[in-house]
Design a protein around this motif. Sequence first.
Motif, short mmCIF file in Angstrom:
data_model
loop_
_atom_site.label_atom_id
_atom_site.label_comp_id
_atom_site.label_asym_id
_atom_site.label_seq_id
_atom_site.Cartn_x
_atom_site.Cartn_y
_atom_site.Cartn_z
N ALA A 1 23.49 29.31 -17.28
CA ALA A 1 22.55 29.03 -18.37
C ALA A 1 21.97 30.32 -18.96
O ALA A 1 21.08 30.25 -19.80
CB ALA A 1 21.42 28.14 -17.86
N CYS A 2 22.46 31.45 -18.52
CA CYS A 2 22.03 32.77 -19.03
C CYS A 2 20.56 33.07 -18.72
O CYS A 2 19.80 33.51 -19.61
CB CYS A 2 22.31 32.87 -20.52
SG CYS A 2 24.06 32.78 -20.89
N TYR A 3 20.17 32.81 -17.48
CA TYR A 3 18.83 33.17 -17.00
C TYR A 3 18.99 34.13 -15.81
O TYR A 3 18.76 33.75 -14.66
CB TYR A 3 18.03 31.93 -16.58
CG TYR A 3 17.62 31.08 -17.75
CD1 TYR A 3 16.53 31.46 -18.54
CD2 TYR A 3 18.31 29.93 -18.08
CE1 TYR A 3 16.15 30.69 -19.63
CE2 TYR A 3 17.93 29.16 -19.17
CZ TYR A 3 16.85 29.55 -19.93
OH TYR A 3 16.47 28.79 -21.01
N PRO A 4 19.38 35.38 -16.08
CA PRO A 4 19.69 36.30 -14.99
C PRO A 4 18.48 36.67 -14.12
O PRO A 4 18.64 36.85 -12.90
CB PRO A 4 20.24 37.53 -15.70
CG PRO A 4 19.72 37.46 -17.09
CD PRO A 4 19.60 35.99 -17.38
N ARG A 5 17.29 36.76 -14.72
CA ARG A 5 16.13 37.10 -13.90
C ARG A 5 15.77 35.98 -12.94
O ARG A 5 15.44 36.22 -11.77
CB ARG A 5 14.93 37.45 -14.79
CG ARG A 5 15.14 38.78 -15.52
CD ARG A 5 13.99 39.13 -16.41
NE ARG A 5 12.81 39.43 -15.61
CZ ARG A 5 11.61 39.62 -16.12
NH1 ARG A 5 11.43 39.56 -17.44
NH2 ARG A 5 10.59 39.89 -15.35
N SER A 6 15.86 34.76 -13.41
CA SER A 6 15.60 33.62 -12.53
C SER A 6 16.67 33.52 -11.45
O SER A 6 16.37 33.21 -10.29
CB SER A 6 15.54 32.32 -13.34
OG SER A 6 14.46 32.34 -14.24
N ALA A 7 17.90 33.78 -11.83
CA ALA A 7 19.00 33.76 -10.86
C ALA A 7 18.77 34.83 -9.79
O ALA A 7 19.06 34.60 -8.60
CB ALA A 7 20.33 33.98 -11.55
N ALA A 8 18.23 35.97 -10.18
CA ALA A 8 17.97 37.04 -9.21
C ALA A 8 16.87 36.63 -8.22
O ALA A 8 16.95 36.95 -7.03
CB ALA A 8 17.56 38.32 -9.94
N VAL A 9 15.88 35.91 -8.72
CA VAL A 9 14.81 35.42 -7.83
C VAL A 9 15.39 34.42 -6.82
O VAL A 9 15.08 34.47 -5.63
CB VAL A 9 13.67 34.79 -8.65
CG1 VAL A 9 12.66 34.09 -7.75
CG2 VAL A 9 12.98 35.85 -9.49
N VAL A 10 16.24 33.53 -7.30
CA VAL A 10 16.86 32.56 -6.41
C VAL A 10 17.79 33.27 -5.42
O VAL A 10 17.87 32.89 -4.25
CB VAL A 10 17.60 31.46 -7.20
CG1 VAL A 10 18.36 30.54 -6.28
CG2 VAL A 10 16.61 30.66 -8.04
N GLN A 11 18.47 34.32 -5.87
CA GLN A 11 19.34 35.10 -4.98
C GLN A 11 18.51 35.71 -3.85
O GLN A 11 18.95 35.74 -2.70
CB GLN A 11 20.06 36.20 -5.76
CG GLN A 11 20.95 37.08 -4.90
CD GLN A 11 22.08 36.31 -4.22
OE1 GLN A 11 22.67 35.41 -4.80
NE2 GLN A 11 22.37 36.67 -2.98
N HIS A 12 17.32 36.18 -4.16
CA HIS A 12 16.44 36.72 -3.13
C HIS A 12 16.08 35.63 -2.12
O HIS A 12 16.10 35.86 -0.91
CB HIS A 12 15.19 37.32 -3.77
CG HIS A 12 14.26 37.94 -2.79
ND1 HIS A 12 14.50 39.16 -2.22
CD2 HIS A 12 13.09 37.49 -2.26
CE1 HIS A 12 13.51 39.45 -1.39
NE2 HIS A 12 12.66 38.44 -1.39
N ALA A 13 15.75 34.45 -2.61
CA ALA A 13 15.44 33.32 -1.73
C ALA A 13 16.66 32.94 -0.89
O ALA A 13 16.53 32.56 0.27
CB ALA A 13 14.97 32.13 -2.55
N LEU A 14 17.83 33.06 -1.48
CA LEU A 14 19.07 32.75 -0.76
C LEU A 14 19.28 33.71 0.41
O LEU A 14 19.66 33.30 1.50
CB LEU A 14 20.25 32.78 -1.72
CG LEU A 14 21.61 32.40 -1.19
CD1 LEU A 14 21.60 31.01 -0.58
CD2 LEU A 14 22.63 32.46 -2.32
N ARG A 15 19.01 34.99 0.17
CA ARG A 15 19.13 35.97 1.26
C ARG A 15 18.15 35.63 2.39
O ARG A 15 18.49 35.73 3.57
CB ARG A 15 18.88 37.38 0.75
CG ARG A 15 20.06 37.98 0.03
CD ARG A 15 19.91 39.48 -0.18
NE ARG A 15 18.77 39.82 -1.01
CZ ARG A 15 18.79 39.94 -2.33
NH1 ARG A 15 19.92 39.72 -2.99
NH2 ARG A 15 17.70 40.25 -2.99
N SER A 16 16.96 35.22 2.02
CA SER A 16 15.97 34.84 3.02
C SER A 16 16.43 33.60 3.80
O SER A 16 16.28 33.52 5.02
CB SER A 16 14.64 34.56 2.32
OG SER A 16 13.67 34.16 3.25
N ALA A 17 16.99 32.63 3.10
CA ALA A 17 17.48 31.42 3.76
C ALA A 17 18.63 31.73 4.70
O ALA A 17 18.75 31.12 5.77
CB ALA A 17 17.91 30.39 2.72
#
Length: 76
Positions: free
Chosen positions: A36-52
């Motif tokens: 959906a072209c939301y790279p900053r939001s995707a980066a935040v979710v990527q950070h949460a993914l690393r934590s998970a």
Amino acid sequence: MNSKSNPITRATQADVDDVELAIKFLQQARDNLKRACYPRSAAVVQHALRSAKAARRHIRNRFHRTAGGTRTDWDG
């Protein structure tokens, strides 16, 4: 100082499964945000993914230590 350590909290297979499910949802959310072209939001979710994923390593170790599971029980 008290020399007794806190006992490890028992982990169940349901705990392991819950973390695995959360990882799958986060991966899907990250991929959808990228599309959906939301790279900053995707980066935040990527950070949460690393934590998970760190939580997955932790819960698997706790399960192995408290429930008698073996590390070969998982495919990740």
